[in-house]
Design an enzyme around this catalytic site. Structure first.
Site, short mmCIF file in Angstrom:
data_model
loop_
_atom_site.label_atom_id
_atom_site.label_comp_id
_atom_site.label_asym_id
_atom_site.label_seq_id
_atom_site.Cartn_x
_atom_site.Cartn_y
_atom_site.Cartn_z
CG HIS A 123 -1.96 -1.02 1.25
ND1 HIS A 123 -2.85 -1.20 0.22
CD2 HIS A 123 -2.26 -1.98 2.17
CE1 HIS A 123 -3.66 -2.21 0.50
NE2 HIS A 123 -3.32 -2.71 1.68
CG ASP A 160 -2.84 -8.35 0.83
OD1 ASP A 160 -2.09 -8.62 1.78
OD2 ASP A 160 -3.88 -7.66 0.95
CG HIS A 162 -6.53 -5.31 1.87
ND1 HIS A 162 -5.93 -6.14 2.79
CD2 HIS A 162 -7.72 -4.94 2.39
CE1 HIS A 162 -6.73 -6.26 3.85
NE2 HIS A 162 -7.82 -5.56 3.63
CG ASP A 247 -4.99 -9.95 3.56
OD1 ASP A 247 -4.68 -10.52 2.50
OD2 ASP A 247 -4.68 -8.76 3.81
ZN LIG Z 1 -4.09 -7.10 2.81
#
Ligand SMILES: [Zn+2]
Length: 338
Positions: A123, A160, A162, A247
């Site tokens: 991120h 991931d 996200h 995740d």
């Molecule tokens: Zn994540």
């Protein structure tokens, strides 16, 4: 054939307090690898501290100084991203660990490797830390492969749960790095739409596969077989980096994808069909059992070791991915034979 792993005790000293991204994550992984007698069969790769110049491959010098200053006085880069005294150093060693893993694979000292690092990176933007991430480890490693080793076709696969906004933005106009993300959508951080495909010379070198929650092992395998494999094979990467969050695991408190532990081994098998030269780096994953079992499954695939992490659940899927796959193909067909 040998598989390396990166670890450094300073990764435990990035103290986030009561936070899902905590040092127990790495301890749980190492404990399970030891308990299953896998750690002994791996080659330890020493993490070195990345230089400021190496971090500058991908980040604003003023932002790097900001991280150092906030770390020294202990604070937070954003609401989600606390930093402690040793966080700046831990982040340098996380990026350095990934660079070390890449170098060991390039020099053929190991066949492939997994960097068990924290803080995570995907991120982190050029001038902004967010979402538990300080510096973008995988983007720094990709730039190192370009600048230091002269590679021209690097594939980053980010599974991931996200979307890796920072990584995508790093290479958005760069055709030498193909960024391929499979993520839950809508979800944090809100980026990663199908139509976001890169710009300028990089148009077509960003592939986003946003999935509804609950697609399970079956949905992920369909995406990998029908979208990732054909595009990645045509791209013909010289090196593959995997931003591996855990995740998407069915036990994870921050994701809703319902993926089993052994599926992570299967995902890794599929990536290894694309080409040699694979380095995995740890991003998210917040349930200690789900995280450690899925990392074990990935090591099983990388090292060719039988590991028992249970059975995949191929018949269980709450949501169909056919529509998403068809929409991604429609958009990407201008660039790839899919
Ligand atoms: Zn994540």
């Amino acid at each position: 054939m040998s598989t390396g792993y990166v670890y450094h005790p300073i990764y435990l000293k990035h103290n986030t307090g009561a936070h899902p991204e905590r040092s127990e994550r790495l301890i749980a992984i190492l404990d399970l690898l030891k308990k299953r007698n896998v750690l002994d069969r791996l080659v330890k790769i020493n993490a070195e501290r990345a230089s400021i110049k190496e971090i500058e491959y991908n980040h604003d010098p003023a932002y790097i100084k900001h991280v150092q200053a906030v770390s020294e006085r202990e604070g937070a880069l954003d609401l989600d991203t606390p930093v402690s005294k040793d966080s700046f150093d831990a982040a340098l060693y996380a990026a350095g660990g990934l660079i070390g893993a890449v170098d060991q694979v390039i020099s053929k000292n190991v066949t492939n490797a997994f960097a068990l690092v924290r803080p995570p990176g995907h991120h982190a933007e050029y001038a902004k830390g967010m979402g538990f991430c300080l510096f973008n480890n995988v983007a720094i490693a990709a730039r190192h492969l370009k600048l230091h080793h002269g590679l021209q076709r690097i594939l980053i696969i980010d599974w991931d749960v996200h979307h890796g906004n920072g990584t995508e933005h790093s290479f958005y106009d760069d055709p030498s790095v193909l960024y391929f993300s499979i993520h839950q959508y809508p979800h944090y951080p809100g980026t990663g739409r199908i139509d976001d495909i890169g710009s300028g010379e990089g148009e077509g070198f960003t592939v986003n596969v946003p999935l509804p929650p609950g697609v399970g092992d079956k949905g992920y395998l369909e995406v990998m077989n029908e979208v990732l494999l054909p595009i990645a094979t045509e791209f013909n990467p010289e090196f593959i980096l995997i931003s591996s969050g855990s995740d998407l695991h069915k036990l994870d408190p921050l994701g809703g994808m319902n993926v089993t532990s052994p599926a992570f081994g299967k995902f890794t098998d599929i990536v290894r069909e694309i080409g040699d030269g694979v380095v995995v780096t740890l991003e998210g994953g917040y349930d200690l059992t789900g995280l450690s079992e899925s990392v074990l499954a990935i090591f099983g695939s990388l090292a060719g070791i039988e590991v028992d992490t249970g059975e995949m659940a191929l018949d269980r899927s709450e949501r169909d991915v056919a529509d998403v796959i068809s929409n991604v193909k429609k958009v990407q067909r201008s660039y790839w034979n899919i």
